[in-house]
Design a protein around this motif. Sequence first.
Motif, PDB file in Angstrom:
ATOM      1  N   GLY A  88       0.814  -1.215   0.000  1.00 12.90           N
ATOM      2  CA  GLY A  88       0.000   0.000   0.000  1.00 12.90           C
ATOM      3  C   GLY A  88       0.845   1.260   0.000  1.00 12.90           C
ATOM      4  N   ALA A  89       1.936   1.250   0.774  1.00 17.70           N
ATOM      5  CA  ALA A  89       2.827   2.412   0.823  1.00 17.70           C
ATOM      6  C   ALA A  89       3.508   2.638  -0.527  1.00 17.70           C
ATOM      7  CB  ALA A  89       3.868   2.218   1.920  1.00 17.70           C
ATOM      8  N   ALA A  90       3.897   1.554  -1.203  1.00 22.65           N
ATOM      9  CA  ALA A  90       4.516   1.688  -2.523  1.00 22.65           C
ATOM     10  C   ALA A  90       3.534   2.270  -3.530  1.00 22.65           C
ATOM     11  CB  ALA A  90       5.016   0.324  -3.002  1.00 22.65           C
ATOM     12  N   GLY A 202      -1.232   1.026   4.954  1.00 23.87           N
ATOM     13  CA  GLY A 202       0.045   1.379   4.345  1.00 23.87           C
ATOM     14  C   GLY A 202      -0.071   2.539   3.383  1.00 23.87           C
ATOM     15  N   TYR A 203      -1.201   2.641   2.703  1.00 24.73           N
ATOM     16  CA  TYR A 203      -1.430   3.733   1.751  1.00 24.73           C
ATOM     17  C   TYR A 203      -1.423   5.080   2.474  1.00 24.73           C
ATOM     18  CZ  TYR A 203      -3.373   5.944  -2.446  1.00 24.73           C
ATOM     19  OH  TYR A 203      -3.577   6.748  -3.555  1.00 24.73           O
ATOM     20  N   GLY A 204      -1.956   5.086   3.692  1.00 18.71           N
ATOM     21  CA  GLY A 204      -1.763   6.237   4.560  1.00 18.71           C
ATOM     22  C   GLY A 204      -2.720   7.390   4.404  1.00 18.71           C
ATOM     23  N   THR A 205      -3.836   7.183   3.729  1.00 21.52           N
ATOM     24  CA  THR A 205      -4.832   8.239   3.638  1.00 21.52           C
ATOM     25  C   THR A 205      -6.209   7.609   3.548  1.00 21.52           C
ATOM     26  OG1 THR A 205      -5.444  10.281   2.461  1.00 21.52           O
ATOM     27  CG2 THR A 205      -4.836   8.390   1.111  1.00 21.52           C
ATOM     28  N   GLU A 206      -7.218   8.344   3.908  1.00 21.58           N
ATOM     29  CA  GLU A 206      -8.580   7.820   3.875  1.00 21.58           C
ATOM     30  C   GLU A 206      -9.025   7.592   2.436  1.00 21.58           C
ATOM     31  OE1 GLU A 206     -13.053   9.086   5.465  1.00 21.58           O
ATOM     32  OE2 GLU A 206     -11.264  10.151   6.181  1.00 21.58           O
ATOM     33  N   VAL A 207      -9.661   6.466   2.196  1.00 18.44           N
ATOM     34  CA  VAL A 207     -10.165   6.144   0.862  1.00 18.44           C
ATOM     35  C   VAL A 207     -11.618   5.684   0.985  1.00 18.44           C
ATOM     36  CG1 VAL A 207      -7.887   5.494  -0.005  1.00 18.44           C
ATOM     37  CG2 VAL A 207      -9.392   3.737   0.949  1.00 18.44           C
ATOM     38  N   ASP A 208     -12.339   5.745  -0.124  1.00 21.30           N
ATOM     39  CA  ASP A 208     -13.741   5.328  -0.156  1.00 21.30           C
ATOM     40  C   ASP A 208     -13.788   3.824  -0.447  1.00 21.30           C
ATOM     41  OD1 ASP A 208     -16.438   4.816  -0.748  1.00 21.30           O
ATOM     42  OD2 ASP A 208     -16.754   6.856  -1.509  1.00 21.30           O
ATOM     43  N   LEU A 209     -14.070   3.036   0.565  1.00 20.71           N
ATOM     44  CA  LEU A 209     -14.060   1.581   0.413  1.00 20.71           C
ATOM     45  C   LEU A 209     -15.158   1.101  -0.529  1.00 20.71           C
ATOM     46  CD1 LEU A 209     -13.341   0.435   4.078  1.00 20.71           C
ATOM     47  CD2 LEU A 209     -11.725   0.831   2.225  1.00 20.71           C
ATOM     48  N   ASP A 210     -16.283   1.820  -0.577  1.00 23.51           N
ATOM     49  CA  ASP A 210     -17.357   1.424  -1.491  1.00 23.51           C
ATOM     50  C   ASP A 210     -16.917   1.560  -2.944  1.00 23.51           C
ATOM     51  OD1 ASP A 210     -19.140   0.742   0.501  1.00 23.51           O
ATOM     52  OD2 ASP A 210     -20.080   2.719   0.570  1.00 23.51           O
TER      53      ASP A 210
END
Length: 248
Positions: A88-90, A202-210
Amino acid sequence: MVDVNEVAVVVAHQERATLRVGDVFLKVDADQTRTDVEVEAMALAPIPTPQVLWRKPPVLALAALSGTALGRLGVPATASPAAWAAAGAAVRRLHDAPLPPWPGRSLDEIASRLDDECEWLVTNGVLPIDLITRNRQVAEAALRPWTPVFTHGDLQIAHVFVDGDEITGVVDWSEAGRGDALYDLASLTLGHERHLGDVVAGYGTEVDLDVIRAWWSVRSLLAIRWLVEHDFDPFSPGCEVDVLRSRL
């Protein structure tokens, strides 16, 4: 090249083939435009990618990455949560990079192709109509305007290599371009929903799971005809058809 004991066929179909010869991958592609994109994308990406050894169309030679694939679609993943988070971080580093100079697929193009594929699935009786209808409804959440980022475009888990908890590289960049960040995250977690939380952490930010779940439906609906026509099995346990069934 050093002496080798065998040549392994990694993947082969009418459009392209990949062979492994010792520590070298030989990619043979009838469409050199895809190879052009792959080579340039790897040069621009701010994350580890295979070293280009040489190119003599239609063949591209790449050095093998260390480690193993993060996982496979249809096979329970054994990589650690930390490895998924590292992936996710990559992906976040890639999405934060400057946009590539070429465009990606447009929203209208994706929506039109999705409708065509759903019609084909119905006409040919490949899947139950209620399954197609439900997933086409779910898919609508993904078909909204997005801010384009540098996307890999085919970020399935088999294309991400890890050694322990570290990412050693990402392969197969021929679909790279400007696109929706959440499409990459959806591709990475397709069929492995239980690891979505690790990737997002790991991505480090809020995302829309839907929206990510909607892209699972889009990607699966778009893939089935191609898989069937190229002698792959989307009906295998844990693969595309099971992903669609999980939306019911």
